[in-house]
Design a protein around this motif. Structure first.
Motif, PDB file in Angstrom:
ATOM      1  N   UNK A 155      33.566  56.301  13.196  1.00 13.86           N
ATOM      2  CA  UNK A 155      34.025  57.798  13.312  1.00 13.86           C
ATOM      3  C   UNK A 155      35.359  57.728  13.561  1.00 13.86           C
ATOM      4  N   UNK A 156      35.914  56.813  14.391  1.00 17.11           N
ATOM      5  CA  UNK A 156      37.420  56.834  14.640  1.00 17.11           C
ATOM      6  C   UNK A 156      38.265  56.424  13.328  1.00 17.11           C
ATOM      7  N   UNK A 157      37.404  55.458  12.358  1.00 21.73           N
ATOM      8  CA  UNK A 157      38.216  55.222  11.195  1.00 21.73           C
ATOM      9  C   UNK A 157      38.235  56.560  10.154  1.00 21.73           C
ATOM     10  N   UNK A 158      37.068  57.469  10.269  1.00 22.36           N
ATOM     11  CA  UNK A 158      37.029  58.481   9.521  1.00 22.36           C
ATOM     12  C   UNK A 158      38.050  59.520   9.993  1.00 22.36           C
ATOM     13  N   UNK A 159      38.198  59.805  11.181  1.00 25.32           N
ATOM     14  CA  UNK A 159      39.242  60.698  11.789  1.00 25.32           C
ATOM     15  C   UNK A 159      40.677  60.199  11.642  1.00 25.32           C
ATOM     16  N   UNK A 160      40.784  58.767  11.525  1.00 22.68           N
ATOM     17  CA  UNK A 160      42.197  58.420  11.185  1.00 22.68           C
ATOM     18  C   UNK A 160      42.715  58.898   9.735  1.00 22.68           C
ATOM     19  N   UNK A 161      42.044  59.294   8.788  1.00 17.26           N
ATOM     20  CA  UNK A 161      42.415  59.659   7.482  1.00 17.26           C
ATOM     21  C   UNK A 161      42.575  60.949   7.372  1.00 17.26           C
ATOM     22  N   UNK A 162      41.925  61.795   8.627  1.00 13.34           N
ATOM     23  CA  UNK A 162      42.239  63.175   8.393  1.00 13.34           C
ATOM     24  C   UNK A 162      43.510  63.658   8.809  1.00 13.34           C
ATOM     25  N   UNK A 171      46.267  66.116  11.129  1.00 14.88           N
ATOM     26  CA  UNK A 171      46.108  67.059  12.394  1.00 14.88           C
ATOM     27  C   UNK A 171      45.517  68.485  12.147  1.00 14.88           C
ATOM     28  N   UNK A 172      45.953  69.018  10.926  1.00 14.42           N
ATOM     29  CA  UNK A 172      45.388  70.453  10.854  1.00 14.42           C
ATOM     30  C   UNK A 172      43.844  70.466  10.307  1.00 14.42           C
ATOM     31  N   UNK A 173      43.516  69.618   9.567  1.00 11.76           N
ATOM     32  CA  UNK A 173      42.221  69.304   9.321  1.00 11.76           C
ATOM     33  C   UNK A 173      41.208  68.948  10.837  1.00 11.76           C
ATOM     34  N   UNK A 174      41.681  68.143  11.545  1.00 14.54           N
ATOM     35  CA  UNK A 174      41.186  67.844  12.913  1.00 14.54           C
ATOM     36  C   UNK A 174      41.087  69.002  13.789  1.00 14.54           C
ATOM     37  N   UNK A 216      35.269  65.688  22.776  1.00 18.84           N
ATOM     38  CA  UNK A 216      35.809  65.067  21.552  1.00 18.84           C
ATOM     39  C   UNK A 216      37.370  65.180  21.440  1.00 18.84           C
ATOM     40  N   UNK A 217      37.616  66.676  21.579  1.00 20.77           N
ATOM     41  CA  UNK A 217      39.038  66.980  21.662  1.00 20.77           C
ATOM     42  C   UNK A 217      39.688  66.059  22.841  1.00 20.77           C
ATOM     43  N   UNK A 218      39.264  65.971  23.891  1.00 21.51           N
ATOM     44  CA  UNK A 218      39.899  64.989  25.054  1.00 21.51           C
ATOM     45  C   UNK A 218      40.075  63.559  24.577  1.00 21.51           C
ATOM     46  N   UNK A 219      39.256  63.028  23.919  1.00 18.99           N
ATOM     47  CA  UNK A 219      39.123  61.897  23.413  1.00 18.99           C
ATOM     48  C   UNK A 219      40.517  61.686  22.414  1.00 18.99           C
TER      49      UNK A 219
END
Length: 92
Positions: free
Chosen positions: A27-34, A36-39, A64-67
């Motif tokens: 999950x962290x790897x997937x989020x790292x390619x997104x 900021x706007x997408x997140x 999730x946002x806090x993390x």
């Protein structure tokens, strides 16, 4: 000998912990390619959707946002605004 029969449950817990660690890393790897706007959009959409259909517990998007804020991936103020706006629009 295991008179209480706990040896099997220890293996199950170890397997569960391994699975959660692998899933969390993916999950962290997937989020790292997104971007900021997408997140931010994903957070807002999740906050919006949890008011329409309760597929997620209400606090999950906040955690999730806090993390993401705590690891420096997102800024706190826009995350709070997006979560608030998404939850408010979903409630309307």
């Amino acid at each position: 000998m295991d008179p209480l029969g706990l040896a099997g449950s220890v293996n199950v817990m170890s397997d569960l912990q391994s699975y959660l660690l692998i899933a969390g890393t993916a999950l962290i790897n997937d989020l790292s390619v997104m971007s900021d706007l997408q997140l931010y959009l994903l957070l807002g959409l999740a906050a919006f959707m949890e008011n329409l259909t309760p597929f997620l517990p209400g606090d999950l998007t906040v955690v999730w946002a806090s993390m993401l804020v705590s690891v420096g991936r997102l800024d706190a103020a826009p995350a709070v605004l997006v979560l608030t706006a998404g939850a408010w629009l979903g409630f309307m």
